[in-house]
Design an enzyme around this catalytic site. Structure first.
Site, mmCIF file in Angstrom:
data_model
loop_
_atom_site.group_PDB
_atom_site.id
_atom_site.type_symbol
_atom_site.label_atom_id
_atom_site.label_comp_id
_atom_site.label_asym_id
_atom_site.label_seq_id
_atom_site.Cartn_x
_atom_site.Cartn_y
_atom_site.Cartn_z
ATOM 1 N N GLY A 220 50.981 43.053 39.942
ATOM 2 C CA GLY A 220 52.334 43.180 40.472
ATOM 3 C C GLY A 220 53.104 44.031 39.483
ATOM 4 O O GLY A 220 53.359 43.596 38.364
ATOM 5 N N HIS A 221 53.397 45.257 39.847
ATOM 6 C CA HIS A 221 54.066 46.190 38.939
ATOM 7 C C HIS A 221 55.492 46.436 39.459
ATOM 8 O O HIS A 221 55.680 46.920 40.564
ATOM 9 C CB HIS A 221 53.282 47.498 38.845
ATOM 10 C CG HIS A 221 51.900 47.297 38.273
ATOM 11 N ND1 HIS A 221 50.971 48.297 38.182
ATOM 12 C CD2 HIS A 221 51.304 46.200 37.752
ATOM 13 C CE1 HIS A 221 49.870 47.820 37.636
ATOM 14 N NE2 HIS A 221 50.034 46.548 37.380
ATOM 15 N N ASP B 184 51.359 42.032 32.726
ATOM 16 C CA ASP B 184 52.816 41.971 32.893
ATOM 17 C C ASP B 184 53.578 42.496 31.681
ATOM 18 O O ASP B 184 54.663 42.009 31.343
ATOM 19 C CB ASP B 184 53.263 40.527 33.208
ATOM 20 C CG ASP B 184 52.596 39.997 34.460
ATOM 21 O OD1 ASP B 184 52.349 40.800 35.366
ATOM 22 O OD2 ASP B 184 52.312 38.785 34.513
ATOM 23 N N LYS C 50 53.856 47.731 32.560
ATOM 24 C CA LYS C 50 53.099 48.962 32.829
ATOM 25 C C LYS C 50 53.763 49.782 33.936
ATOM 26 O O LYS C 50 53.877 51.003 33.844
ATOM 27 C CB LYS C 50 51.652 48.618 33.253
ATOM 28 C CG LYS C 50 50.858 47.888 32.177
ATOM 29 C CD LYS C 50 49.494 47.447 32.670
ATOM 30 C CE LYS C 50 49.522 46.337 33.688
ATOM 31 N NZ LYS C 50 50.010 45.040 33.212
ATOM 32 N N GLN D 262 46.556 44.532 34.912
ATOM 33 C CA GLN D 262 46.241 43.420 33.986
ATOM 34 C C GLN D 262 46.331 43.896 32.522
ATOM 35 O O GLN D 262 47.087 44.807 32.247
ATOM 36 C CB GLN D 262 44.864 42.825 34.304
ATOM 37 C CG GLN D 262 44.790 42.067 35.627
ATOM 38 C CD GLN D 262 44.501 42.948 36.837
ATOM 39 O OE1 GLN D 262 43.630 43.773 36.806
ATOM 40 N NE2 GLN D 262 45.246 42.767 37.903
HETATM 41 P P1 GDP Z 1 53.427 45.058 34.833
HETATM 42 O O1 GDP Z 1 52.579 44.198 35.687
HETATM 43 O O2 GDP Z 1 52.815 45.338 33.516
HETATM 44 O O3 GDP Z 1 53.876 46.314 35.528
HETATM 45 O O4 GDP Z 1 54.747 44.212 34.518
HETATM 46 P P2 GDP Z 1 55.589 43.330 35.569
HETATM 47 O O5 GDP Z 1 56.330 44.256 36.471
HETATM 48 O O6 GDP Z 1 54.738 42.300 36.201
HETATM 49 O O7 GDP Z 1 56.548 42.545 34.593
HETATM 50 C C1 GDP Z 1 57.422 43.217 33.733
HETATM 51 C C2 GDP Z 1 58.860 42.776 34.102
HETATM 52 O O8 GDP Z 1 59.731 43.152 33.063
HETATM 53 C C3 GDP Z 1 59.401 43.441 35.336
HETATM 54 O O9 GDP Z 1 60.285 42.560 35.978
HETATM 55 C C4 GDP Z 1 60.156 44.652 34.795
HETATM 56 O O10 GDP Z 1 61.212 45.060 35.644
HETATM 57 C C5 GDP Z 1 60.697 44.082 33.523
HETATM 58 N N1 GDP Z 1 60.860 45.048 32.426
HETATM 59 C C6 GDP Z 1 60.093 46.118 32.089
HETATM 60 N N2 GDP Z 1 60.519 46.660 30.936
HETATM 61 C C7 GDP Z 1 61.571 45.920 30.540
HETATM 62 C C8 GDP Z 1 62.423 45.963 29.389
HETATM 63 O O11 GDP Z 1 62.285 46.781 28.494
HETATM 64 N N3 GDP Z 1 63.393 44.995 29.307
HETATM 65 C C9 GDP Z 1 63.571 44.042 30.258
HETATM 66 N N4 GDP Z 1 64.520 43.148 30.082
HETATM 67 N N5 GDP Z 1 62.783 43.970 31.338
HETATM 68 C C10 GDP Z 1 61.788 44.890 31.470
HETATM 69 P P1 IMO Z 2 49.480 42.949 36.247
HETATM 70 O O1 IMO Z 2 48.796 44.233 36.635
HETATM 71 C C1 IMO Z 2 49.127 38.865 34.764
HETATM 72 C C2 IMO Z 2 45.515 36.647 35.887
HETATM 73 C C3 IMO Z 2 45.676 35.469 36.811
HETATM 74 C C4 IMO Z 2 44.543 34.585 36.330
HETATM 75 C C5 IMO Z 2 43.452 35.596 36.004
HETATM 76 C C6 IMO Z 2 42.417 35.764 37.092
HETATM 77 O O2 IMO Z 2 50.699 42.666 37.035
HETATM 78 O O3 IMO Z 2 49.681 42.898 34.775
HETATM 79 P P2 IMO Z 2 42.473 36.983 39.460
HETATM 80 O O4 IMO Z 2 43.328 36.736 40.670
HETATM 81 O O5 IMO Z 2 42.579 38.360 38.918
HETATM 82 O O6 IMO Z 2 41.047 36.570 39.655
HETATM 83 O O7 IMO Z 2 43.063 35.964 38.342
HETATM 84 O O8 IMO Z 2 44.109 36.822 35.761
HETATM 85 N N1 IMO Z 2 46.070 37.934 36.388
HETATM 86 C C7 IMO Z 2 47.193 38.495 35.929
HETATM 87 N N2 IMO Z 2 48.097 38.039 35.023
HETATM 88 N N3 IMO Z 2 49.275 40.083 35.332
HETATM 89 C C8 IMO Z 2 48.381 40.562 36.204
HETATM 90 O O9 IMO Z 2 48.433 41.819 36.691
HETATM 91 C C9 IMO Z 2 47.291 39.734 36.574
HETATM 92 N N4 IMO Z 2 46.240 39.862 37.420
HETATM 93 C C10 IMO Z 2 45.505 38.766 37.289
HETATM 94 O O10 IMO Z 2 46.935 34.854 36.652
HETATM 95 O O11 IMO Z 2 44.905 33.955 35.128
HETATM 96 MG MG MG Z 3 52.660 42.345 36.645
#
Ligand code: GDP
Ligand code: IMO
Ligand code: MG
Length: 426
Positions: free
Chosen positions: A40-41, A13, A16, A222
């Site tokens: 979840g991206h 998270d 990416k 991840q």
């Molecule tokens: P990922 O799994 O690495 O793609 O990240 P996620 O989407 O799960 O979580 C990142 C969250 O931060 C999302 O809600 C993005 O919209 C948000 N986000 C990404 N870059 C920025 C930033 O520079 N500032 C803020 N405030 N939010 C951001």
């Molecule tokens: P993105 O791509 C954050 C965590 C789960 C749990 C562990 C194992 O959005 O960054 P799993 O279901 O993979 O067997 O769970 O890994 N986990 C993540 N945490 N971002 C993710 O993906 C994750 N994918 C799995 O919360 O701790």
């Molecule tokens: Mg994510």
């Protein structure tokens, strides 16, 4: 030619998805190489929010080819749902711009049931999407792959072989109610027919693109500290998340890679159980969660929040050979008088510079912090590095110095345009 890998450097998270979406403009092929719909991206284009779990984060740009690589475990129902939802939002999704590897494995209903049941006692805090059990079957060589799903007879035959064993495991070991085979078999056969036009030998497409000098973007899911081998085992996911995995999961040779971009949130978050040395179980942590909107994009769970951890980041830089950083969510740190950064850990009198392999060590350690001055200004409208507040620039330089890696991208908001690009990567 530039072929770039994007990996998370923390516990997932990191943002990416946003960076992949941003860099897609200059790339031709965007390839997811591991994980499944545990990811979840989140992408923000204008005021529209799109969360992707399986389809690469390049899909919002027309004219790009998105590939779901061999290293993934795919829940076909989620994938079809994602395709339909994107189409509904007006994005083009067809076999012309999405290809799925015939070698990718399938998440079956029993994988999800087993994942849920086991996690209730094991306490990893998985996403419950069946990821671990599906990768387990892959390694055990009883997995069902995309190539099987699209051939009805083969699918039925393979399922016949594994089903009895799964039934026994679910009823006798997990003591759950029996699995019902008939209902899901027909559903899966139908889904196989629907996905068939997308399923192909993606490695040949990638090879030909490389020959033609096209730009590749390899999208990881991840983060390093969730890596099956190098993360905080057993509190990890079931795939390798480090950059090296991109070659395996996409099906390309390491000689073709030009850069590795490590996505690094300006602080740290973690979802699920496991060690998190810089975690803040106080109002500071709550503030990071509230300002950063730190709730899981997949499960909606509140993310655990804490300060930046250089021990965890050095581990990532080392393991993935990170050539550039993208520092995200820097805007969230606005208004903190002091910002802390862990430079090492301490257990008694022992200083710990590297991520411990022994989980028990985490129970005894405390982080050693440097303290940096914060800034008051809202930086989300700034687009040039030189315009950032002095202390904000100093925070970036501090991270760069400590990790010996330059920050090519600074993200100051969730939207595409809320970005400072310091180095052109393609
Ligand atoms: P990922 O799994 O690495 O793609 O990240 P996620 O989407 O799960 O979580 C990142 C969250 O931060 C999302 O809600 C993005 O919209 C948000 N986000 C990404 N870059 C920025 C930033 O520079 N500032 C803020 N405030 N939010 C951001
Ligand atoms: P993105 O791509 C954050 C965590 C789960 C749990 C562990 C194992 O959005 O960054 P799993 O279901 O993979 O067997 O769970 O890994 N986990 C993540 N945490 N971002 C993710 O993906 C994750 N994918 C799995 O919360 O701790
Ligand atoms: Mg994510």
């Amino acid at each position: 030619m530039a072929n770039i890998i994007i990996v998370g450097t923390q516990w997932g998270d990191e943002g990416k998805g946003k960076i992949v979406d941003l860099l897609t403009e200059d790339s031709d092929l965007i390839i997811r190489f591991q994980g499944g719909n545990n990811a979840g991206h989140t992408l923000m284009v204008g005021d529209k929010k799109v969360i992707l779990h399986l389809i690469p984060s390049g899909i919002l740009h027309p004219g790009k080819l998105c590939i779901i690589g061999s290293g993934l475990v795919i829940d076909p129902e989620i994938l079809i749902g994602e395709i339909d939802s994107l189409k509904h939002k007006g994005y083009k999704v067809s076999p012309e711009n999405v290809a799925i590897s015939e070698r990718a494995h399938i998440i079956m209903p029993y994988h999800k049931i087993i994942d849920h049941a086991r996690d209730s006692t094991q306490g990893i805090g998985t996403t419950g999407r069946g990821i671990g059990p599906a990768y387990e079957d892959k390694a055990r060589r009883i997995g069902i792959r995309m190539i099987d799903l699209i051939h009805e007879e083969i699918f039925r035959k393979k399922l016949d072989i594994v089903f009895e064993e799964k039934q026994e495991y679910v009823t006798k070991i997990l003591k759950l109610k029996p699995l019902e085979k008939e209902g899901f078999v027909e559903k899966f056969v139908k889904m196989g027919r629907k996905l068939k036009p997308y399923v192909t030998n993606t490695t040949v497409i990638i090879e030909s693109a490389i020959r033609d000098g096209k730009h590749l973007l390899l999208e990881g899911a991840q983060g390093t500290n969730l890596d099956l081998d190098y993360g905080t085992y057993p509190y990890v996911t079931s795939s390798n998340t480090v950059a090296g995995q991109s070659c395996v999961g996409a099906g390309i040779g390491p000689t073709k890679i030009t850069r590795v971009i490590g996505i690094c949130k300006a602080y740290t978050t973690r979802v699920g159980g496991g060690p998190f040395p810089t975690e803040l179980n106080n109002t500071t942590g709550e503030r990071l969660r509230a300002f950063g909107g730190e709730y899981g994009a997949t499960t909606g769970r509140p993310r655990r929040c804490g300060w930046l951890d250089l021990v965890a980041l050095r581990h990532s830089v080392r393991l993935s050979g990170i050539s550039h950083l993208a520092i995200t969510k820097l805007d969230v740190l606005m208004g903190f008088k002091k910002i802390k950064v862990a430079t090492a850990y301490k257990a008694g009198k022992t200083s710990i510079e590297h991520m411990p392999a022994d989980l028990d060590v985490f129970k005894k350690l405390t982080p050693v912090y440097d303290e940096l001055p914060g800034w008051e200004e809202d930086i989300s409208s700034l687009r040039r590095h030189e315009d950032l507040p002095r202390n904000c620039k100093a925070y970036i330089s501090y991270i760069e110095d400590k990790l010996q890696v330059k920050a090519a991208i600074i993200s100051v908001g969730p939207k595409r345009e809320e970005t400072i690009v310091r180095t052109k990567l393609f």
